[in-house]
Design a protein around this motif. Sequence first.
Motif, mmCIF file in Angstrom:
data_model
loop_
_atom_site.group_PDB
_atom_site.id
_atom_site.type_symbol
_atom_site.label_atom_id
_atom_site.label_comp_id
_atom_site.label_asym_id
_atom_site.label_seq_id
_atom_site.Cartn_x
_atom_site.Cartn_y
_atom_site.Cartn_z
ATOM 1 N N TRP A 69 -36.792 25.131 57.188
ATOM 2 C CA TRP A 69 -36.068 26.386 56.978
ATOM 3 C C TRP A 69 -35.373 26.896 58.238
ATOM 4 N N PRO A 71 -32.597 25.909 59.673
ATOM 5 C CA PRO A 71 -31.148 26.136 59.528
ATOM 6 C C PRO A 71 -30.798 27.473 58.892
ATOM 7 N N LEU A 72 -31.711 28.049 58.111
ATOM 8 C CA LEU A 72 -31.438 29.345 57.482
ATOM 9 C C LEU A 72 -31.280 30.445 58.529
ATOM 10 N N ARG A 75 -27.748 30.289 59.715
ATOM 11 C CA ARG A 75 -26.685 30.515 58.734
ATOM 12 C C ARG A 75 -26.732 31.887 58.085
ATOM 13 N N SER A 288 -23.453 18.303 57.403
ATOM 14 C CA SER A 288 -24.191 19.086 56.413
ATOM 15 C C SER A 288 -24.996 20.196 57.081
ATOM 16 N N ALA A 290 -27.623 21.600 55.880
ATOM 17 C CA ALA A 290 -29.050 21.432 55.610
ATOM 18 C C ALA A 290 -29.667 20.299 56.419
ATOM 19 N N ILE A 291 -29.008 19.132 56.440
ATOM 20 C CA ILE A 291 -29.600 17.966 57.103
ATOM 21 C C ILE A 291 -28.820 17.508 58.321
#
Length: 492
Positions: A69, A71-72, A75, A288, A290-291
């Motif tokens: 989590w 990356p959240l 962002r 990406s 997410a990844i």
Amino acid sequence: MAEIDTHRGDHRPSARLLMLFGLIGFCAGLPFYLFSSILSLRLARNGVELTVIGFFAWVGLLPTFKFLWAPLVDRFAVPGFARAWGGRRGWIMASQLGIVAAIVGLALSHPDGSLALTALWAVLLAFWTTMLEIAADGWRIEVAGDAAMQGPIVAANIWGYRAAMVGAGSGVLLIADRAGWVAGYLAMAAVAGAAFLLIAATPPERGGGRVVALATGTLAVAAMFAAVALLLAAVGWLALSLFTATGLSSSTNVTPWVLAAAMLPFAAMALAIPAIRRMAPDAPARRSGAIGPYVDFFWRYGFATLAILAFVALYRMGDVLALTLSKPFVNTLGYSLRAIGVADGVVALAASIAGVGLGGWLASRWSAGRTLALGALLAGLGNFAFAWLGTQPQERFALYAAVAADQFGNGFAATVFVVYLSLLVNPGFASAQYALLSGFAFLLPRLIGGSAGAIAADIGYPAFFLLSGALSLSAIILLPVVLRAQPREVAA
């Protein structure tokens, strides 16, 4: 936090920046012992068996998966808080409120009549502590791109962290000795609340509307806290059901299962690396949200990533294992809560400050290989000190000497290790990649830590601490390999 000067003309961080990171470190360090070693001691005093206490070490597994989590945090922003204080500080403030609420819940779960409820509050405390660390680590890496900057900032951050960690641990014990566990934990919740107010009092990035921003942010955090609590409760119930359905119990030797599970991430990543290395620099997977941060790391380091991850997993192994059972071990030696509290207070804090200070100073002057090797040696000696303690009469000097050796070594090793990890990451993915590395650094230790109680029951406490110290020293074997690892120099 644009209003804060990041460094002086001689490429050293400003005093204001060091003070801020000291405060942030304090906020992150205060809850650590409350869901780890202090909780283990509380469970032991409440009659919980040693093997079950060892299982509680798996609460520390949650931060190892923070890369899922992280990356959240980059962002998204916390409503209200971010509008006035910015994204990074907004998440730090939100996390601090979550920490306060979780400490209160953990206080009220005493006397641990429902271990499932105690575990839920402990996991919530670990989760919100992790959220704070993700935001703080990403910001630290963004403003300090070399060892000369990282060394002092990391030292200030860990000084604050360890001062709070040691002070909270000692404070809880001293208060619990007089007024009980509930009072001890509630006192720490009050301190965490005061730290939140200090952060909220720092100058906002945007003028006006601070009261409205605080109210909006607090409501948003309350909603997030409830959602996370429900999710973790559901996951915990499912995990407990599966544990029971398979016929496992507190008397089961789960060590082989733990070791097998710990190796799965290494195997999965080894299989994926060839495909990742063949990707073009602008491949969709690298872009990406997410990844992308994680694909980028494996793309830059290739198969050397496995050696790096093996090294970071092994480097803090002894620290984690010793932390899991050091308090129950000292308890079996007959020391009072007051004696343990003093050892974890003045003695531990002074030794830790000295170790962190020396580590930060040398990290900015010596090569990574020399500082990391010395850190592994000192951490191993700290573990051996507990094995020595078990051979001594019950004297406070022996307890103080063992705790001082442990805290000095851990403080030094932690500081040089954080600097090393910080310089491995791509600054474009600071939060996510550091979350991956720092989380993976504790994955294997914490998985095995859950079996620490069973291991100690089989081989005895002295042999357990000798083993944990030897594991810390073994990280030195991988140093020549990881120091030769060079990343592809291509922008993300």
